[in-house]
Motif scaffolding. Structure first.
Motif, mmCIF file in Angstrom:
data_model
loop_
_atom_site.group_PDB
_atom_site.id
_atom_site.type_symbol
_atom_site.label_atom_id
_atom_site.label_comp_id
_atom_site.label_asym_id
_atom_site.label_seq_id
_atom_site.Cartn_x
_atom_site.Cartn_y
_atom_site.Cartn_z
ATOM 1 N N GLU A 278 10.203 28.340 -18.174
ATOM 2 C CA GLU A 278 11.127 27.440 -18.871
ATOM 3 C C GLU A 278 12.574 27.918 -18.747
ATOM 4 O O GLU A 278 13.499 27.117 -18.619
ATOM 5 C CB GLU A 278 10.741 27.330 -20.355
ATOM 6 C CG GLU A 278 9.420 26.601 -20.603
ATOM 7 C CD GLU A 278 8.196 27.485 -20.406
ATOM 8 O OE1 GLU A 278 8.361 28.710 -20.170
ATOM 9 O OE2 GLU A 278 7.061 26.966 -20.473
ATOM 10 N N ARG A 279 12.757 29.233 -18.782
ATOM 11 C CA ARG A 279 14.111 29.791 -18.637
ATOM 12 C C ARG A 279 14.632 29.504 -17.229
ATOM 13 O O ARG A 279 15.785 29.147 -17.032
ATOM 14 C CB ARG A 279 14.070 31.293 -18.920
ATOM 15 C CG ARG A 279 15.427 31.962 -18.917
ATOM 16 C CD ARG A 279 15.337 33.428 -19.333
ATOM 17 N NE ARG A 279 14.695 34.259 -18.339
ATOM 18 C CZ ARG A 279 13.539 34.866 -18.468
ATOM 19 N NH1 ARG A 279 12.862 34.738 -19.584
ATOM 20 N NH2 ARG A 279 13.031 35.597 -17.498
ATOM 21 N N ASN B 178 13.681 27.045 -15.357
ATOM 22 C CA ASN B 178 13.974 25.612 -15.286
ATOM 23 C C ASN B 178 15.383 25.305 -15.781
ATOM 24 O O ASN B 178 16.109 24.516 -15.179
ATOM 25 C CB ASN B 178 12.962 24.810 -16.115
ATOM 26 C CG ASN B 178 11.611 24.702 -15.420
ATOM 27 O OD1 ASN B 178 11.503 24.982 -14.230
ATOM 28 N ND2 ASN B 178 10.591 24.300 -16.165
ATOM 29 N N VAL C 9 9.621 24.008 -26.889
ATOM 30 C CA VAL C 9 9.977 23.407 -25.609
ATOM 31 C C VAL C 9 10.538 21.992 -25.764
ATOM 32 O O VAL C 9 10.009 21.194 -26.515
ATOM 33 C CB VAL C 9 8.712 23.390 -24.717
ATOM 34 C CG1 VAL C 9 8.926 22.531 -23.493
ATOM 35 C CG2 VAL C 9 8.326 24.811 -24.333
ATOM 36 N N GLU D 257 11.740 18.672 -23.390
ATOM 37 C CA GLU D 257 11.769 18.147 -22.034
ATOM 38 C C GLU D 257 13.076 17.414 -21.777
ATOM 39 O O GLU D 257 13.526 16.628 -22.593
ATOM 40 C CB GLU D 257 10.589 17.191 -21.819
ATOM 41 C CG GLU D 257 9.285 17.936 -21.668
ATOM 42 C CD GLU D 257 8.174 17.075 -21.086
ATOM 43 O OE1 GLU D 257 8.433 15.907 -20.745
ATOM 44 O OE2 GLU D 257 7.061 17.595 -20.975
ATOM 45 N N ARG E 84 10.350 20.907 -18.525
ATOM 46 C CA ARG E 84 10.241 21.738 -19.720
ATOM 47 C C ARG E 84 11.356 22.774 -19.768
ATOM 48 O O ARG E 84 11.571 23.495 -18.799
ATOM 49 C CB ARG E 84 8.905 22.487 -19.717
ATOM 50 C CG ARG E 84 7.729 21.659 -20.142
ATOM 51 C CD ARG E 84 6.452 22.355 -19.779
ATOM 52 N NE ARG E 84 6.339 23.673 -20.372
ATOM 53 C CZ ARG E 84 5.627 23.926 -21.478
ATOM 54 N NH1 ARG E 84 4.996 22.963 -22.092
ATOM 55 N NH2 ARG E 84 5.555 25.149 -21.950
ATOM 56 N N THR E 85 12.035 22.808 -20.883
ATOM 57 C CA THR E 85 13.089 23.810 -21.045
ATOM 58 C C THR E 85 12.907 24.498 -22.386
ATOM 59 O O THR E 85 12.226 23.984 -23.264
ATOM 60 C CB THR E 85 14.482 23.154 -21.020
ATOM 61 O OG1 THR E 85 14.577 22.262 -22.123
ATOM 62 C CG2 THR E 85 14.710 22.392 -19.730
ATOM 63 N N LEU E 86 13.520 25.640 -22.509
ATOM 64 C CA LEU E 86 13.372 26.408 -23.739
ATOM 65 C C LEU E 86 14.739 26.904 -24.178
ATOM 66 O O LEU E 86 15.180 27.955 -23.756
ATOM 67 C CB LEU E 86 12.426 27.586 -23.473
ATOM 68 C CG LEU E 86 11.875 28.350 -24.656
ATOM 69 C CD1 LEU E 86 11.139 27.431 -25.613
ATOM 70 C CD2 LEU E 86 10.937 29.444 -24.179
#
Lengths: 373, 518
Positions: free
Chosen positions: B191-192, B194, B295, B297, B302-304
């Motif tokens: 996620e990081r 992304n 998370v 989107e 998907r991002t965090l």
């Protein structure tokens, strides 16, 4: 309870669809009680494997020959590490191949050590690569951090041999250990040494052992739990209610995470989180302790729920499980208790997984007993 | 103290001039294909409307959905290469593996997996293959890819692999812009990474856009400082924003919600902001948007990182309405509303035309929609209402009735009665709530440090002081500063007990008249 008589032959082996796998990931994460690793990466691997034409067969445990050999698979280590060292099917397969070489015999099927969290999906990756069926059972009915915290350990079955691999060229075989606790101590040390994450193949089980001492039909249970939650979300009904109704669970608290304290020690993620009550719980505070999984919760200083009852922290809106590694300030959570598998409510069960096993000087008392009186 | 807030949406560019909490002037203009000319127009119009009152404006705060829209609509994105330092671990889940295929195809500028990275306890996972990174950098440059995202195992705890890899890339390929994942996100490699890849794909657009904003403000003759609003409702100086466009992703809806709270004088409510392209629905708690758990989107990825909890649906003033059968969206005419809608002489039926035909508003030439059958208008409006009511209900977390603040240029499309809502409040100046929210945005300060041999509480206290100092340096009023985020990460390997602590604070802008140190 499912029995052979109630199942037609075609149901004794069934091919899992990609929807089943998606639902399994949701259900297993809830049953993980904060641990077992977030299933997302394993789900992602499964999507890639299914896209590549692989698939998995789920097998009724009662169909196992007494002499069948079943691989008990898991990933061990701190969930935090799994968020950075991404899961990889080839890595999951290594210890199974090591064990086959060590025993000089092929396995007949694979199963999960624990149905909770990513470990519930873990053997699916190996099954997709090898074609071995996955047995509809596990040895915890949830997730727990240590080797002696399984139904097979409580039953006193043999704890060895164990194989372990890391992503480098390191392989560990523990041919023998004096007890489950010793197995845990030795394997945990080895796991910590290779970065607090390892793929393992635990003591292989015979078909007879699985049938007698496994937590049966837990894979189906996770799939059906996940299906209900996904359905509730799609229908915009309350996913928390969907979890409660499909598990006979109990809602203990709604609130907001206001503090998290974590430390990674000896391959475990330990710590505690404070949750400030909202809505009907306004003015109250819940303190939840964890060691990989949630172990004991105190309401305004009084212990209200403890292992082996399952303590689930779910996203209030989506009903998604929240891992002990993913807790964050400001999260809105619902805290649920789900009933423990019967095997852990025995005297031996409580000794293995009750509050004292996690360092809390508390007499086990189930929230479900209280509600029945 | 006077400030101008500007919000650049997909369809409209709005501006508001505030003196303290009071709206002195507000204008609504169309977003232009080049974005900047719309900003210039809005600025010019709001200054003209305010007259003499515009003279001592000290700050211009711009919020834009430009970067999110670029991802959602797959436009204006640059190609970004991924260098991930993680082998032999993490090999099966490669960068872009969980992106929507169309977006990945557009952005993917090459994937390079390299040996290296760290363990959680600070030991190297594997020796970093610097040769492989150099080779990758040369290939990226050769391919004409202008940006790279570098990620490494456990970089939020130990950033040295990413830092060294960045140095190698800068040496080997000086023209390639580098985004390091450790500067953006938390634990969670995929996620990081992304977030870093998205940031890299937006860097060209961000640099162009930010410079255009700087020029527009400079040319306005105001002599004001430029700030860009961020996802959490705070602002940063323009030069900081241009490196991290992802931090400005959700600023539009955040500004709108904060502006609505101020304008309505209500701090706890649901908010529905109907813009030109989408309706964003969120929940205000104490004047700030509720944050999404975990998370989030963005455009299917998907991002965090910290983002407001929002539900976006394809209902806006520019939403295309189908006649037979009656359909609502999801396509929108976007910034071409002024040309394509019936009331503006176009040939496409939009939600705006429905609103005009139903008598909910007057805009353009109402005679152009007089021919729409009444039952069709009624059916289309019912569909729009149903879709908004259902989404508001989805975002509510309990049965308690709360007010719903109706904001945005398309606020008239919100029904007057919504189940579970005590009252629908049509906010005054609601058409420019986003600009008001931008103007009132607070200044943030952040620190991210490692403390040794200190109790957790003491470390947090130290970090808090450092974050406050940085907020004051950026122009915040010390008396108004409060902590909005605390995060600590365990670091067990360093000598002595060590703890990495991040603290983020916000404060009201102090008199911005004095020069802010860079």
């Amino acid at each position: 309870m499912n029995t052979l008589a109630q199942r037609s032959p075609s149901q004794t082996h069934r091919t899992l669809t990609s929807d089943d796998i998606e639902a399994l990931a949701v259900g297993a994460w809830i049953l993980g009680t904060g641990g077992g690793g977030d299933p997302y990466q394993k789900l992602l691997n499964m999507r890639l494997l299914y896209e590549a034409g692989r698939q998995v067969t789920l097998m009724d445990p009662l169909m196992l020959d007494d002499n069948a050999l079943v691989a008990v698979l898991s990933n061990m280590g701190a969930p935090l590490v799994g968020q950075e060292r991404l899961s990889d099917p080839e890595f999951a397969l290594k210890p199974l191949r090591m064990m086959e070489e060590y025993l000089g015999r092929k396995f007949d099927a694979v199963m999960a050590l624990e149905i909770g969290g990513g470990n519930g999906v873990h053997p699916m990756m190996v099954a997709a690569l090898t074609g071995y069926p996955v047995v509809d059972a596990d040895t915890m009915g949830r997730a727990y951090p240590e080797a002696q915290m399984t139904s097979v350990a409580v039953a006193g079955l043999r704890c060895y041999p164990l194989t372990m691999a890391d992503i480098r060229d390191n392989e560990v075989i523990i041919p023998r250990a004096a007890s489950w606790r010793w197995m845990e101590r030795i394997s945990r040390k080895a796991c910590t040494e290779i970065g607090s994450v390892a793929a393992t193949c635990k003591a292989p089980r015979s078909g007879a052992e699985v049938k007698q001492h496994g937590v049966l039909y837990s894979v189906s249970k996770a799939i059906s739990l996940g299906t209900n939650v996904l359905k509730a979300r799609a229908e915009h009904s309350d996913p928390i209610e969907a979890v409660l109704s499909s598990t006979k669970g109990m809602r203990l608290f709604d609130g907001k995470v206001v503090d998290i304290e974590r430390r990674t020690t000896e391959g475990f993620l330990r710590g505690q989180t404070r949750i400030e009550g909202l809505d009907g719980f306004a003015g109250k505070e819940l303190l939840v302790h964890f060691q990989n999984e949630f172990s004991v919760a105190y309401l305004d200083g009084e212990p209200i729920v403890m292992t082996p009852d399952l303590i689930c922290l779910l996203d209030t809106v989506s009903g998604d499980g929240i891992g002990t590694d993913a807790l964050r300030f400001g999260q809105r959570v619902s805290v649920l208790a789900l009933p423990a598998p019967a095997v852990f409510l025995s005297e031996k069960g409580i000794a293995a997984v009750g509050p004292r096993a996690f360092g809390f000087d508390l007499e086990f008392k189930s929230v479900f007993e209280e509600s029945n009186t | 103290m006077k400030r101008i807030g500007i919000d650049v949406g997909g369809t409209n560019t709005d501006a508001a001039l505030l003196d303290g909490d009071k709206v002195i002037a507000a204008v609504k203009t169309f977003t232009t294909a080049d974005v900047t000319s719309g900003v210039r127009t809005a600025l010019k119009e709001v200054i003209a409307q305010a007259g003499d009152a515009a003279r001592d404006v000290v700050a211009v705060m711009i919020g834009t959905t430009h970067f999110t829209n670029a991802v959602v609509e797959r436009r204006n994105l640059g190609r970004a290469a991924a260098i991930r330092v993680s082998l032999p671990a993490s090999a099966s889940l490669v960068p872009f593996c969980d992106w929507p295929k169309d977006l990945a195809a557009k952005v993917n500028g090459g994937v390079y997996l390299v040996e290296g990275g760290h363990e959680y306890d600070g030991r190297p996972l594997f020796p970093m293959d610097e040769q492989a990174i150099a080779r990758a950098a040369r290939q990226i440059a050769k391919d004409g890819v202008k940006a790279v995202a570098i990620s490494a195992t456990f970089s939020p705890l130990t950033a040295s692999c990413e830092e060294r890899a960045a140095e190698i890339v800068r040496n080997e390929a000086p023209g390639v812009h580098v985004t390091m994942s450790s500067t953006l996100g938390r634990i969670g490699l995929l996620e990081r990474e992304n977030v870093a890849l998205m940031n890299a794909s937006l860097i060209g657009l961000a640099q162009e856009t930010t410079q255009a904003f700087v020029d527009a403000v400079a040319d306005s003759g105001l002599g004001a400082q430029l700030f860009i609003t961020q996802n959490d409702g705070t602002v940063v100086r323009a030069d900081a924003a241009r490196e991290y466009p992802v931090f400005s992703f959700a600023s539009g809806p955040t500004n709108s919600m904060r502006g609505a709270a101020l304008l309505a004088g209500v701090e706890n409510a649901m908010v529905c902001d109907v813009g030109g392209t989408t309706a964003d629905i969120g929940c205000l708690i104490n004047g700030f948007p509720r944050e999404a758990n975990n998370v989030v989107e963005v455009g299917g990825v998907r991002t965090l990182f910290r983002m407001p909890d929002l539900l976006s649906i394809a209902v806006g003033g520019g939403t295309k309405i189908g006649r037979d059968p009656v359909t609502v969206g999801p396509e929108s005419v976007g910034y071409r509303l002024g040309q394509e809608a019936l009331v503006f002489g176009g040939s496409q039926i939009t939600a705006t035309d429905i609103a005009v035909a139903a008598g909910l508003m007057t805009l353009g030439d109402p005679s152009k929609v007089a021919g729409l059958p009444a039952d069709f208008v009624k059916a289309a409006l019912a569909r729009i209402h149903g879709s908004i009511a259902e989404s508001v209900d989805r975002m509510k977390t309990d049965a308690t009735e709360v007010p719903l603040l109706a904001v945005g240029g398309g606020a008239m499309l919100i029904p007057q009665a919504v189940p579970g809502i005590s009252e629908v409040i049509q906010v005054e100046h609601s058409g420019v709530a986003n600009a008001v929210g931008a103007a009132m945005a607070q200044i943030s300060g952040e620190t991210d440090r490692i403390y040794r041999d200190m109790d957790r509480d003491d470390a947090i206290e130290e970090a808090r002081k450092a974050a406050i100092a940085s907020a004051i340096a950026a122009g915040a009023d010390e008396k108004t500063i409060k902590v909005i985020d605390i995060e600590d990460l365990p670091l067990s390997y360093l000598p002595g007990r060590a703890i990495r602590t991040r603290v983020r604070v916000v404060g009201e802008a102090a008199a911005l008249t004095q020069e802010v140190p860079a």
